[in-house]
Scaffold this active site. Sequence first.
Site, PDB file in Angstrom:
ATOM      1  N   GLU A 145      49.700  43.882  50.382  1.00 42.53           N
ATOM      2  CA  GLU A 145      49.424  44.562  49.189  1.00 42.53           C
ATOM      3  C   GLU A 145      49.329  45.955  49.783  1.00 42.53           C
ATOM      4  O   GLU A 145      49.224  46.343  50.950  1.00 42.53           O
ATOM      5  CB  GLU A 145      48.441  43.927  48.005  1.00 42.53           C
ATOM      6  N   GLU A 204      47.565  46.810  52.901  1.00 42.95           N
ATOM      7  CA  GLU A 204      48.205  46.350  54.091  1.00 42.95           C
ATOM      8  C   GLU A 204      47.867  45.381  54.796  1.00 42.95           C
ATOM      9  O   GLU A 204      47.745  45.284  56.177  1.00 42.95           O
ATOM     10  CB  GLU A 204      48.704  47.781  54.952  1.00 42.95           C
TER      11      GLU A 204
END
Length: 647
Positions: free
Chosen positions: A450, A453
């Site tokens: 997401e 990272e």
Amino acid sequence: MTRSRLRTAATLLSFSLLALPAPAASAAAEAPGAPGTGAAWTTGGKEGFGTSATTASKVWFTLGQGISHEVYYPTVDVANVQDLQYVVSDGAGFTQLERDHTTKQVVLTDPRSLSYRQVNTAANGRYRITKTHTADPARATVLVQTRFEVLSGGPLQLYALYNPSLNNSGMGDTGATSGGQLVASDGPVSSALAASTGFTKLTSGYSGSASDGYVDLSGNHALDTQYDSASAPGNLVQLGQIPVGTDTTFTLGLGFGDNRGAASANASASLAGGFAAADSAYRSGWDAYLSSLDAVPGSITGGGLTTQYNVALMTLRAHEDKTYLGANVASLTNPWGEAKDGNGTGDCGYHAVWSRDLYQVSTAQIAAGDTAAANRSADYLFNVQQRPDGSFPQNTRLDGTNCWTSLQLDEVAFPIVLVWQLNRFDAAMWAKVKKSADFLVSRGPSTPQERWEENGGYSPSTIAAEIAGLICAADIAERNGDTASANTYRATADQWQAQVTGWTFTTSGPLGDGRYFERIDGNGNPNDGQSIFIQNGGGNHDERSIIDAGFLELVRLGVKPPADPDVAASLPEVDSTLKVTTPNGPMWYRYNHDGYGKRPPAARTPAPVSAGCGHCSPASAGSTNSPTAGRRPRTWPPWRPRPTRVT
């Protein structure tokens, strides 16, 4: 090599020199001690940054700790300097690094230009150094106008200490004295350091060794040996003495080129033209850029924020590369600062392009009236970064080659949203958009990583971007006569919009009243208490206990209305868990149990980056994005209809 290690080396060497008479200054051909000690980048905390508004001057400077940090040339992903600072000595009792022995002030000297002045006053009250920085708009030279004042107890000696780390590495540099300048090179990058006054002494050596000019100077406060060349690759350090009196103003020129001759010519030409002329042209360039934008909004001028607004826009614009047009790196810093090994060139640091960041920069530029920059970025995204299957990489170097190698589906969606905002509906763009939209349909909504990272799963912020991307793709498809694709994209977006709450909104969480959006859910069941391991060292936790404010993307992108009850229900948990009151107002952590960022005060000794306790984000405190600022992030731009059937 860090300066703390240099100080240790200097101290040890000074003990060995105490028993010896100070030799007369001499010149030697070749510096011993290669390759020197290991290199490390400076802190990521920058206090100033600049580059010319022209494309002819492909050089960028950064400032911090009262000194010059990384300088980039010929592109924004090639760092060439560890640091450039002054050393002051009385020749008998002390030798001081400007960074370590002064109180510091940094001043923006022009509200319509990236122009900065550093004022460093000696802690012992003996001297003051005032430096004004500019980049020559006509060539690759950084100019530093310097005023050196002896405040008491003169005379004093002044030296420029230059630690090149050319071509993204601190260990491959060679150097020499040439034509009264200090020149250095590593592969395709060369530098030349010159002074308008000339240098009275010059030397090149290897960091931490006996040939290191700073080590030599610290031993008995005199530069005893000067080395004409350091021809073996290593961690090069160069030192030049500048003739000064009690109040002396001069200019340093740090020029770059693809060979030493070109670098020297740039430095010489910039000094010959004079600091005043270069600085005037530099400032005029940025003033003209700001004048080309839309009028500053009344909400900004009325709040006394015009300078902050203008500097933010100039900083965004200045992060665009001048060779790969449209490519903005995330930041002209190395993450984790001095803990970052500078010996090799393998890691990109933050000198890479993220499609998510580029979309966000572009939307700011669109809002300010710089649609030309946003269009350049859209071209870069789809012509350089997009992969044949329609995906976008986690990030890339400027030429499009992979840097970090994961996949984040919001980074596939945001370029579609950007070209829709720019009215890029032509057939050629549609062919590229279709690849990305088809990729989202086949791979979403769960994402391998997401927006932070680190973790994969069902992310409210990522799903919001995916839905927005598909709705924009559907509109572009219809404009190109592909109703079948448009129907597929809208149907998928509708389905994901209807299910995002069920995938990511827990009703049994341990925070507040137990009802809120999670940061991410591993399997789309937000009430099963699945354990999540935070990849940056934050540990294992019940996924219901981890929250961020990413769900607000559902509102910003028009997926849910601002008054959505589940969005409203999540705000108290965000504030009670992530909000911090500071002397400068409220701020928010990005999420709880974050292992990235600052360490607790008791643990601020060398330790892995993952030993952190999170870091408050200034971006999260903005008036339109802060969760409890009395406003909500706006939905689609009000001047154009939202192209969606999502309810």
